[in-house]
Design a protein around this motif. Sequence first.
Motif, PDB file in Angstrom:
ATOM      1  N   TYR A   1      27.003  -4.557  27.870  1.00  0.00           N
ATOM      2  CA  TYR A   1      25.689  -3.749  27.409  1.00  0.00           C
ATOM      3  C   TYR A   1      25.257  -2.545  28.496  1.00  0.00           C
ATOM      4  O   TYR A   1      24.961  -1.680  27.905  1.00  0.00           O
ATOM      5  N   ARG A   2      25.653  -2.886  29.832  1.00  0.00           N
ATOM      6  CA  ARG A   2      25.334  -1.815  30.638  1.00  0.00           C
ATOM      7  C   ARG A   2      26.102  -0.584  30.559  1.00  0.00           C
ATOM      8  O   ARG A   2      25.762   0.383  31.106  1.00  0.00           O
ATOM      9  N   ASP A   3      27.317  -0.803  30.093  1.00  0.00           N
ATOM     10  CA  ASP A   3      28.272   0.216  30.067  1.00  0.00           C
ATOM     11  C   ASP A   3      28.571   0.838  28.574  1.00  0.00           C
ATOM     12  O   ASP A   3      29.177   1.910  28.373  1.00  0.00           O
ATOM     13  N   SER A   4      28.215  -0.020  27.542  1.00  0.00           N
ATOM     14  CA  SER A   4      28.362   0.415  26.070  1.00  0.00           C
ATOM     15  C   SER A   4      27.307  -0.142  25.228  1.00  0.00           C
ATOM     16  O   SER A   4      26.780  -1.337  25.300  1.00  0.00           O
ATOM     17  N   LYS A   5      27.350   0.207  24.033  1.00  0.00           N
ATOM     18  CA  LYS A   5      26.439  -0.147  23.147  1.00  0.00           C
ATOM     19  C   LYS A   5      27.261  -0.611  21.819  1.00  0.00           C
ATOM     20  O   LYS A   5      26.842  -1.245  20.729  1.00  0.00           O
TER      21      LYS A   5
ATOM     22  N   ARG B   1      18.374  -9.267  23.975  1.00  0.00           N
ATOM     23  CA  ARG B   1      17.529  -8.382  24.885  1.00  0.00           C
ATOM     24  C   ARG B   1      16.202  -8.107  24.202  1.00  0.00           C
ATOM     25  O   ARG B   1      16.109  -7.874  23.006  1.00  0.00           O
ATOM     26  N   LEU B   2      15.079  -8.764  24.863  1.00  0.00           N
ATOM     27  CA  LEU B   2      13.637  -8.534  24.537  1.00  0.00           C
ATOM     28  C   LEU B   2      13.110  -7.423  25.098  1.00  0.00           C
ATOM     29  O   LEU B   2      13.397  -7.209  26.201  1.00  0.00           O
TER      30      LEU B   2
ATOM     31  N   PRO C   1      12.958  -3.972  31.834  1.00  0.00           N
ATOM     32  CA  PRO C   1      14.331  -3.439  30.874  1.00  0.00           C
ATOM     33  C   PRO C   1      15.232  -4.436  30.838  1.00  0.00           C
ATOM     34  O   PRO C   1      16.160  -4.067  30.180  1.00  0.00           O
ATOM     35  N   ASP C   2      15.369  -5.530  31.485  1.00  0.00           N
ATOM     36  CA  ASP C   2      16.610  -6.354  31.617  1.00  0.00           C
ATOM     37  C   ASP C   2      16.235  -7.744  31.328  1.00  0.00           C
ATOM     38  O   ASP C   2      16.812  -8.712  31.767  1.00  0.00           O
TER      39      ASP C   2
END
Length: 468
Positions: free
Chosen positions: A320-324, A351-352, A366-367
Motif C-alpha cells: 500500500y505504500r507504493d500502490s492503491k 488501515r484505520l 497515518p500508519d
Amino acid sequence: MPRRVRPRTLTVSALAAVGLLSAVNGALTGVGSAAPAPAVPPDTDAKASVSVTCPFADPLGARKITAETSATLPAQAKTGTSATIREFTTKLTLPRDVALSLLPAGATTGSLQGGVDVDLAVHQGDRADKVPVPLTVPATPLPETGDVTLAATGAVPEIALNTVGAVTFDVTAPTLSLAAVPAPGVITTEPAPKIACTVDPEQETALGKVLVLPPVTPGTKDKQQEALADGPAPGDPPTEDEFGVPLSLVTILAKSTVKKLGATVTSDPAFLFNGLFILNLVTGDSRVTGSTTFNPATTTFLGFGFVPVTATVEFLPVDYRDSKVIEIAGNITTHADDQTYLDTTLQVMARLSNAKVNGVPLDVGPDCVTKKAVELSLNGPYEAFGVGHIRTDEDKGFELPEFTGCTAGGQDLAPLLNGMSSGPGNQAFVDTYNLIVCTEPDDTQCPDGSNGPPEGSAAAKKAVKKTN
C-alpha cells in the motif's frame, strides 16, 4: 438434424467470431435448430464494409461498388445451444450509370429489384466453412441524381458449431441478380443475369466475433480445482492455449462484518478495471483477472459494547505504500447444480484513521494498519458477464489480524484496538454485476442491467439502501 458441412483447411491470422451453436459431431458448422443460447453478454452491432469488383455487361465492363454488411451478433454462446444473427443487411452502392444500364434502353427513371447471394465465411483455427445467405432487394426507385443504394435483407440460417474456442465470420463477395421493375401489366419470365463480384484485395472482411464456451459439465469443486492446479495461476496472463475476453463496466459492492465489534463496513461501489475472462481452449477451464481500488468507508460501532466509536476503514494492497491497486484473480468452477462459482483469495491490508471516541477525535496516526495481510477466501455463484455473489465461508469467516503503528501523543493504542476488534469469525460479502452498455439517448429504451444491478439481486438491494 443440422446439415453437416465438410470442413476445409484454411489458415487464418485474425480471430474474430460470431457463433450459432448446436451439437454436431465432427463438423465445424451445420444448419438446423437447437436450444436458445443464454442471454450473456449483450448482443453487438457489427459492420463490415468492403469494395468489390463486379463484371457488368459491355460497355460498362468491370466496375467497383461498395458492399456494406451489418448485423446484430451474439457476443458469446455455449456448445449445444444456438443463437441468431439478426437484422442481416447488405447495402450496395451502385454508380448511377450502372443502375441506369439495368433499366430498359433509354429509360432515365425507374426502379430496381432482385436478389443478392452472399456467403458467410466461418473460420476456426485451420478449419473453415461457408454458409450461404440469400438476400432480397425490394423494389427501389432510383433517385433523381447520384448513386443508387440498394438494401438487401434476408434471414441467416441457424449455424451449428461444436468446437470450443474463437470462431470468425467474414463477409464474402456478393452475386447480384438485379433487374428493372416491370411496368404494370407486364410479366417478365426471363431471370435476371447473375453477376459474380470479387472482393478487392487487402481489405478487412471480419464481421464480428463470439467466444464459443464449453457445455456445462457438473463436477465436484475439488476435482476441478485439482485440474486447475496443473495450469496457469489465476492471475497469470493468457497462455497460448487460452483466449481472453475483456470485461467492461463491472461494478463491485463489498461489505464486511467484524464479529467483536458487531460492526458492518460497507464500501462505496468500486469498479473492476483491466478485467479479463480467460477460457482455456483445450481444457475448457476458465478464470478471471482484474484490478480494483476501494474508497475509504466510515463505520460506527460500540467499543467494548458501550463506547460509541466512529472510524474510517480502508482496504489496501499489501504494498500500500507504493500502490492503491488491489489485484483480483480467481478460478471458475461448475458445481453439481450446474451453477458456475468463483473461487478467489484476496490479500489486503486494513488501515484505520479519523477515529472518534464518544465524538472526541482520537489521532491514531497515518500508519495504523494490520500487522499482516487480511486473507479473504471468497466463493459463491458467479457469472463473468452477469451477476456474482461471493463471500467468505459461513463457518470459518476470516481473521482480522492485530494492528500496529497506532499511536496518539506517544501512546500505543494498538492493544486497545486489538482488544476491541482483532480475531476470527468475521465475514466478507462481495457482489459484482456487469453493467450493460447503453447508447440510446432515451434511457427508458436501455436494456435491463444498463442502469444498475438486476432487480431483486443483493447488489440491487444494497444500492437501494445506499440511496435511502
